[in-house]
Design an enzyme around this catalytic site. Structure first.
Site, mmCIF file in Angstrom:
data_model
loop_
_atom_site.group_PDB
_atom_site.id
_atom_site.type_symbol
_atom_site.label_atom_id
_atom_site.label_comp_id
_atom_site.label_asym_id
_atom_site.label_seq_id
_atom_site.Cartn_x
_atom_site.Cartn_y
_atom_site.Cartn_z
ATOM 1 N N GLY A 98 0.814 -1.208 0.000
ATOM 2 C CA GLY A 98 0.000 0.000 0.000
ATOM 3 C C GLY A 98 0.844 1.252 0.000
ATOM 4 O O GLY A 98 1.548 1.527 0.976
ATOM 5 N N ASN A 158 2.266 -2.434 -4.357
ATOM 6 C CA ASN A 158 0.966 -1.771 -4.438
ATOM 7 C C ASN A 158 0.127 -2.496 -5.480
ATOM 8 O O ASN A 158 0.646 -2.943 -6.505
ATOM 9 C CB ASN A 158 1.126 -0.297 -4.826
ATOM 10 C CG ASN A 158 -0.154 0.496 -4.580
ATOM 11 O OD1 ASN A 158 -0.420 0.916 -3.457
ATOM 12 N ND2 ASN A 158 -0.947 0.701 -5.621
ATOM 13 N N SER A 201 -0.612 6.564 14.854
ATOM 14 C CA SER A 201 -1.213 7.891 14.960
ATOM 15 C C SER A 201 -0.179 8.974 14.727
ATOM 16 O O SER A 201 0.967 8.862 15.139
ATOM 17 C CB SER A 201 -1.836 8.084 16.346
ATOM 18 O OG SER A 201 -2.398 9.379 16.449
ATOM 19 N N LYS A 244 -5.850 2.475 19.926
ATOM 20 C CA LYS A 244 -5.859 3.522 18.895
ATOM 21 C C LYS A 244 -7.263 4.093 18.729
ATOM 22 O O LYS A 244 -7.437 5.304 18.535
ATOM 23 C CB LYS A 244 -5.352 2.935 17.567
ATOM 24 C CG LYS A 244 -5.469 3.877 16.353
ATOM 25 C CD LYS A 244 -4.723 5.196 16.572
ATOM 26 C CE LYS A 244 -4.453 5.935 15.274
ATOM 27 N NZ LYS A 244 -5.611 6.213 14.441
ATOM 28 N N HIS A 289 -7.849 6.422 21.550
ATOM 29 C CA HIS A 289 -7.076 7.631 21.239
ATOM 30 C C HIS A 289 -7.883 8.542 20.330
ATOM 31 O O HIS A 289 -8.002 9.748 20.565
ATOM 32 C CB HIS A 289 -5.750 7.264 20.576
ATOM 33 C CG HIS A 289 -5.067 8.408 19.880
ATOM 34 N ND1 HIS A 289 -5.471 8.861 18.632
ATOM 35 C CD2 HIS A 289 -4.034 9.199 20.243
ATOM 36 C CE1 HIS A 289 -4.710 9.885 18.274
ATOM 37 N NE2 HIS A 289 -3.837 10.103 19.225
ATOM 38 N N ASN A 290 -8.443 7.974 19.267
ATOM 39 C CA ASN A 290 -9.201 8.784 18.313
ATOM 40 C C ASN A 290 -10.472 9.344 18.940
ATOM 41 O O ASN A 290 -10.881 10.469 18.635
ATOM 42 C CB ASN A 290 -9.541 7.960 17.075
ATOM 43 C CG ASN A 290 -8.351 7.787 16.152
ATOM 44 O OD1 ASN A 290 -7.204 7.876 16.575
ATOM 45 N ND2 ASN A 290 -8.609 7.530 14.882
ATOM 46 N N GLU A 315 -9.447 12.190 20.909
ATOM 47 C CA GLU A 315 -9.139 13.242 19.934
ATOM 48 C C GLU A 315 -10.416 13.987 19.530
ATOM 49 O O GLU A 315 -10.429 15.223 19.446
ATOM 50 C CB GLU A 315 -8.488 12.608 18.710
ATOM 51 C CG GLU A 315 -8.160 13.538 17.567
ATOM 52 C CD GLU A 315 -7.650 12.756 16.365
ATOM 53 O OE1 GLU A 315 -8.140 13.012 15.244
ATOM 54 O OE2 GLU A 315 -6.769 11.883 16.540
ATOM 55 N N HIS A 358 -39.702 -5.088 36.986
ATOM 56 C CA HIS A 358 -38.268 -5.358 36.838
ATOM 57 C C HIS A 358 -37.550 -5.526 38.168
ATOM 58 O O HIS A 358 -36.381 -5.875 38.187
ATOM 59 C CB HIS A 358 -37.617 -4.234 36.028
ATOM 60 C CG HIS A 358 -38.049 -4.215 34.597
ATOM 61 N ND1 HIS A 358 -37.724 -5.208 33.704
ATOM 62 C CD2 HIS A 358 -38.802 -3.314 33.898
ATOM 63 C CE1 HIS A 358 -38.240 -4.930 32.516
ATOM 64 N NE2 HIS A 358 -38.904 -3.790 32.612
#
Length: 484
Positions: free
Chosen positions: A10, A33, A129, A183, A186-187, A190, A453
């Protein structure tokens, strides 16, 4: 033929930049690629004269690598990752390593680790990141998956990651999907950080009537204090950037925000685990609301609210400091919620996450990097079993010191019709978390009334359940004990 240390599949911008980063640290890299023209263009362009070779098929890539082979996929998340895994498995030997460096959803990494290991191979799902610049100059790297693979990839990953005080912003996170999970969180954080900054900007602009030059100075000052971070730094720079006509570019940008899904994944994970991730969820919803631009424009002509009176605030300097305190306190809440989610999922998936180590990985290279993360590391050093960051003495004191300004900002914004979903949800969470008693007793009574309940009683042992016949005649009730 000399064989390469690692292969990359890639060659989009992130893939290319990681290759350049690896080569600059002394590693030989072979690239492939799917559109092979990109391989030739890269070798004749950026990679010319460097220790980088090209492959024009996966078989050629596999043949070019040292054992155990390490192949890192930098492709779009989802089906392309699975397709490449399927194509690589027949070409690899036992002990070879497939690495997914994209933004995959962590349940996919859990599944893929199990599947690849069943074929005699090793698998790593790693968060990377820092965006394009981080990939080239040093990202934060969060690997998880087959623990046997770590010793083989650690020299590469630690060499190419960012460093703070000589410590690489990379360490082993945990088994199967742990790396991509961290990750994802983390985002999500962010998302929260960005929304909080946007609300601070919006208050200064719409409530106080400040121009971009004035706001630039405020963010410049804030970046020298406790809010020192990459996102505050770039906000400072954005506010100072002028278009060709001398006007601020930021005010020409359409107010509709995009998103790639990691914030939503974080919110969904919190719902699955029953963790109140209120601020990050509000940040996700704020982006969704911003995308309804045409509808909002129509609504603005119909729905009325108060006219902001902030331009007449007697002490503007004091109110700007209140905004700073609200931003700092809300940021603490956001991280507290994020780390609470990590604790819950670590228990659920058996990851044994090291929260102090995670904070260290985020100190450099990544988007949420800030000096604030060192305080989080210290909090978990002091108490590895800390239930919530807000209970740490440092953060508890910081919240107490910021509380008056935080409340002033939220009250002023609500009274004057300025939307602050992240600030307000952070304060509400703080007030809820510090409450020994909440109105959930009424909620449980309602649930028992319409659905039987059951509920627990404050005058009985925990776990003993009761049901009341709420429609009984004469106002009398009967309670029945239920075994749990």
């Amino acid at each position: 033929m000399n064989k390469s240390d690692i292969g990359i599949v890639g060659l989009a911008v992130m893939g290319e930049n990681l290759v350049m980063n690896m080569e600059s640290k002394g590693f030989s890299v072979c690239v492939y690629n799917r559109t092979t023209d990109k391989v030739a263009a890269f070798l004749e362009g950026r990679a010319k004269g460097l220790n980088i070779t090209g492959a024009y098929s996966l078989q050629e890539l596999v043949d070019s690598l040292k054992a155990p082979r390490k192949i890192m996929l930098m492709v779009k998340a989802g089906k392309p990752v699975d397709d490449n895994i399927e194509a690589l498995i027949p070409l690899l030997s036992p002990g070879d390593i497939i690495i997914d460096g994209g933004n995959s959803h962590f349940p996919d990494s859990v599944r893929r680790t199990k599947y690849v290991e069943s074929k005699g191979l090793l698998y790593i799902g790693t968060g990377v990141s820092g965006g394009e610049e981080g990939a080239l100059k040093g990202p934060s790297i969060m690997p998880g998956g087959s623990v046997e693979a770590w010793k083989h990839v650690a020299p590469v990953f630690k060499a190419i990651s960012a460093e703070v005080d000589g410590v690489p912003c990379c360490d082993w996170v945990g088994n199967d999907g742990a790396g991509h999970f961290v990750k994802m969180v983390h985002n999500g954080i962010e998302y929260g950080d960005m929304q909080l900054i946007c609300e601070a900007y919006f208050l200064m602009k719409d409530y106080l009537g400040m121009n971009t030059d004035e706001m630039h100075e405020v963010f410049r000052e804030w970046n020298d204090g406790v809010l020192d971070s990459y996102l505050i730094e770039i906000t400072r720079d954005i506010l100072a950037f002028k278009d060709e006509d001398g006007s601020p570019v930021v005010e020409k940008i359409l107010d509709t925000a995009g998103q790639k899904g990691t914030g939503k994944w974080t919110s969904v994970a919190s719902l699955d685990e029953g963790i109140p991730l209120t601020l990050i969820s509000e940040a996700v919803f704020a982006r969704c609301l911003s995308a309804q631009k045409d509808e909002r424009v129509r609504a603005s002509e119909i729905l009325k609210g108060p006219s902001p009176r902030g331009k007449f605030v007697e002490d503007r300097v004091a109110f700007i400091d209140d905004i700073r305190q609200a931003l700092y306190a809300s940021k603490i809440v956001s991280y507290a919620q994020g780390f609470a989610l990590m604790r819950a999922c670590s228990d659920a998936y058996g990851w044994n996450l090291d929260y102090g180590s995670i904070a260290m990985m985020w100190r450099g290279g990544c988007i949420i990097r800030s000096s604030f993360l060192s305080n989080i590391k210290e909090a978990f050093n002091n108490n590895p079993n800390l239930d919530n960051l807000m209970l740490d003495s440092f953060f508890c004191s910081a919240l107490s010191a910021a509380q008056d300004g935080w409340r002033n900002v939220c009250a002023a914004a609500l009274l004057n019709g300025v939307a602050i979903p992240a600030f307000a949800s952070a304060l509400t969470y703080y007030d809820g978390y510090r409450s020994a008693r909440l109105p959930a007793n009424m909620l449980q009574a309602q649930r028992d009334y319409f659905g039987a309940h059951t509920y627990e009683r404050v005058d009985k042992p925990r776990g003993e359940m009761f049901h009341t016949n709420w429609t009984g005649k004469g106002g009398t009730t009967s309670a029945t004990s239920y075994s749990v």
